[in-house]
Motif scaffolding. Sequence first.
Motif, PDB file in Angstrom:
ATOM      1  N   ILE A  98      12.578   8.485  -2.573  1.00 19.29           N
ATOM      2  CA  ILE A  98      11.264   7.889  -2.319  1.00 19.29           C
ATOM      3  C   ILE A  98      10.414   7.996  -3.592  1.00 19.29           C
ATOM      4  CG2 ILE A  98      10.319  10.053  -1.382  1.00 19.29           C
ATOM      5  CD1 ILE A  98       8.879   8.393   0.721  1.00 19.29           C
ATOM      6  N   ASP A  99       9.608   6.982  -3.871  1.00 15.62           N
ATOM      7  CA  ASP A  99       8.733   7.022  -5.047  1.00 15.62           C
ATOM      8  C   ASP A  99       7.588   7.993  -4.811  1.00 15.62           C
ATOM      9  OD1 ASP A  99      10.221   5.209  -6.370  1.00 15.62           O
ATOM     10  OD2 ASP A  99       8.719   3.618  -6.413  1.00 15.62           O
ATOM     11  N   ALA A 100       7.099   8.579  -5.888  1.00 13.49           N
ATOM     12  CA  ALA A 100       6.017   9.540  -5.746  1.00 13.49           C
ATOM     13  C   ALA A 100       4.687   8.864  -5.425  1.00 13.49           C
ATOM     14  CB  ALA A 100       5.874  10.344  -7.040  1.00 13.49           C
ATOM     15  N   ASP A 101       4.561   7.603  -5.781  1.00 11.68           N
ATOM     16  CA  ASP A 101       3.233   6.976  -5.734  1.00 11.68           C
ATOM     17  C   ASP A 101       2.837   6.447  -4.355  1.00 11.68           C
ATOM     18  OD1 ASP A 101       4.887   4.857  -5.482  1.00 11.68           O
ATOM     19  OD2 ASP A 101       4.381   3.928  -7.393  1.00 11.68           O
ATOM     20  N   LEU A 102       3.638   6.767  -3.325  1.00 12.01           N
ATOM     21  CA  LEU A 102       3.349   6.361  -1.945  1.00 12.01           C
ATOM     22  C   LEU A 102       3.413   4.858  -1.741  1.00 12.01           C
ATOM     23  CD1 LEU A 102       0.553   8.927  -1.089  1.00 12.01           C
ATOM     24  CD2 LEU A 102       2.821   8.809  -0.110  1.00 12.01           C
ATOM     25  N   GLN A 103       4.087   4.165  -2.643  1.00 13.13           N
ATOM     26  CA  GLN A 103       4.322   2.746  -2.386  1.00 13.13           C
ATOM     27  C   GLN A 103       5.377   2.588  -1.307  1.00 13.13           C
ATOM     28  OE1 GLN A 103       4.804   1.145  -6.550  1.00 13.13           O
ATOM     29  NE2 GLN A 103       3.596  -0.477  -5.629  1.00 13.13           N
ATOM     30  N   ASP A 104       6.201   3.616  -1.182  1.00 15.78           N
ATOM     31  CA  ASP A 104       7.181   3.648  -0.097  1.00 15.78           C
ATOM     32  C   ASP A 104       6.623   4.548   0.988  1.00 15.78           C
ATOM     33  OD1 ASP A 104       8.815   2.356  -1.933  1.00 15.78           O
ATOM     34  OD2 ASP A 104       9.678   4.235  -2.630  1.00 15.78           O
ATOM     35  N   ASP A 201       6.146  -3.193   4.820  1.00 13.06           N
ATOM     36  CA  ASP A 201       5.168  -3.766   3.902  1.00 13.06           C
ATOM     37  C   ASP A 201       4.950  -2.795   2.778  1.00 13.06           C
ATOM     38  OD1 ASP A 201       4.355  -6.231   5.202  1.00 13.06           O
ATOM     39  OD2 ASP A 201       3.633  -4.918   6.805  1.00 13.06           O
ATOM     40  N   ARG A 202       5.159  -3.235   1.565  1.00 12.36           N
ATOM     41  CA  ARG A 202       4.985  -2.332   0.441  1.00 12.36           C
ATOM     42  C   ARG A 202       3.516  -2.248   0.072  1.00 12.36           C
ATOM     43  NH1 ARG A 202       8.111   0.328  -3.478  1.00 12.36           N
ATOM     44  NH2 ARG A 202       7.447   0.131  -5.633  1.00 12.36           N
ATOM     45  N   ASP A 203       2.998  -1.032   0.036  1.00 14.21           N
ATOM     46  CA  ASP A 203       1.592  -0.828  -0.334  1.00 14.21           C
ATOM     47  C   ASP A 203       1.442  -0.864  -1.841  1.00 14.21           C
ATOM     48  OD1 ASP A 203       0.836  -0.420   2.311  1.00 14.21           O
ATOM     49  OD2 ASP A 203       1.490   1.673   2.221  1.00 14.21           O
ATOM     50  N   SER A 204       0.181  -0.908  -2.281  1.00 16.54           N
ATOM     51  CA  SER A 204       0.001  -0.723  -3.719  1.00 16.54           C
ATOM     52  C   SER A 204      -0.034   0.773  -3.995  1.00 16.54           C
ATOM     53  CB  SER A 204      -1.255  -1.415  -4.231  1.00 16.54           C
ATOM     54  OG  SER A 204      -2.057  -1.874  -3.192  1.00 16.54           O
ATOM     55  N   ARG A 205       0.110   1.118  -5.252  1.00 14.91           N
ATOM     56  CA  ARG A 205       0.071   2.505  -5.674  1.00 14.91           C
ATOM     57  C   ARG A 205      -1.123   3.254  -5.102  1.00 14.91           C
ATOM     58  NH1 ARG A 205       1.467   5.584  -9.628  1.00 14.91           N
ATOM     59  NH2 ARG A 205       3.537   5.125 -10.396  1.00 14.91           N
ATOM     60  N   ALA A 206      -0.931   4.502  -4.638  1.00 16.54           N
ATOM     61  CA  ALA A 206      -2.041   5.281  -4.103  1.00 16.54           C
ATOM     62  C   ALA A 206      -3.002   5.676  -5.218  1.00 16.54           C
ATOM     63  CB  ALA A 206      -1.525   6.519  -3.393  1.00 16.54           C
TER      64      ALA A 206
HETATM   65 MG    MG Z   1       5.253   2.402  -7.907  1.00 20.67          MG
END
Ligand code: MG
Length: 323
Positions: A98-104, A201-206
């Motif tokens: 999982i990506d750290a940026d909460l896009q996932d 739905d992919r969010d934008s970077r937190a």
């Molecule tokens: Mg990202």
Amino acid sequence: MENENKKLVTILVPAYNEQDVLHMLYERLKAIMDEQANYNFEVLLVNDGSKDNTLNIMKELREKDKRICYLNLSRNYGKETAMIAGLDYSKGDCVIIIDADLQDPPELIPEMLKYWEEGYDDVYAKRKSRKGESFLKKFTSKMYYKTLQSVTNIEIQKDTGDFRLLDRRCVEALKSIRESQRYTKGLFSWIGYNKKEILFDRDSRAAGKTKWNYGKLINLSIDGLTSFTTAPLRWAAFIGLGVSIAGFIYMMIIIIKALIYGIDVPGYSSTMVVILFLGGLQLVFLGVIGEYLGRAFYESKGRPLYFIEQYNGEKETNANLNK
Ligand code: MG
Ligand code: UDP
């Protein structure tokens, strides 16, 4: 809380300069982990040579929660390498990347686990939409996948990142592939096994900003193409053949014209055009060959993929690494 009979799930998070999101990520993951009481969890944070406070935050988190493990790489190697390092150190019966940026969104994890229990080996999350990405980025990525798909035999999953659950046997398969210029997205397909797609739905970077720029993306695209197919070499051969045939026909025309009308000297511009065109073509294809030769050069060195600075605060000597 640890229970021998429960399966262990590793959540693997590659992180590079992610100080702004790690706490948020932890809170979201914690909620999921506490709720999924049927599993034991290990969160493996891989610090990919961050230049900010990321490592300290990881240490802090481990103090708070022993489910957190962290791996500190000796420098920044890039996400692909950070992932294989994480896979090497993961202990779980399955690994969720999982990506750290909460896009996932971590909230998808329970669904992934459900499909894993049903027997799927690779549950991957496919984006329905991509928020916060420009039209150009969406368009180029679409075209790229189309091209890649048309030249490779393996199925490349569209709109899918690295956010997925991998069964232990997929992890072992990926670990056994030690090529240094990794294109993991292709490797996931290449290893096969039972795959299951889920949509999100992919969010934008937190917070923080993306580490990708167009230069890096273009390089990744070329890596993707050259590590999975030698089709460009074949294109070069076919185009060369086409140009030779055209050249031969033109030669016949010139000879016949000379025989009928005699020799006329003008022809400077057509000569220049041909020389420049063929010269350019040759350079391009030299570049293509060079690209493959370069890859062979890197692989032939057989260097370890990465070095570890520390694992959970303990210094690593790297002696048993990268067998
Ligand atoms: Mg990202
Ligand atoms: N990342 C990494 N090493 C790098 C670049 C990125 O480990 O050299 C990590 C980053 O911390 C994040 C993930 O890879 O967890 C995806 O990166 P990013 O969000 O910048 O990419 P994007 O989502 O824009 O594709």
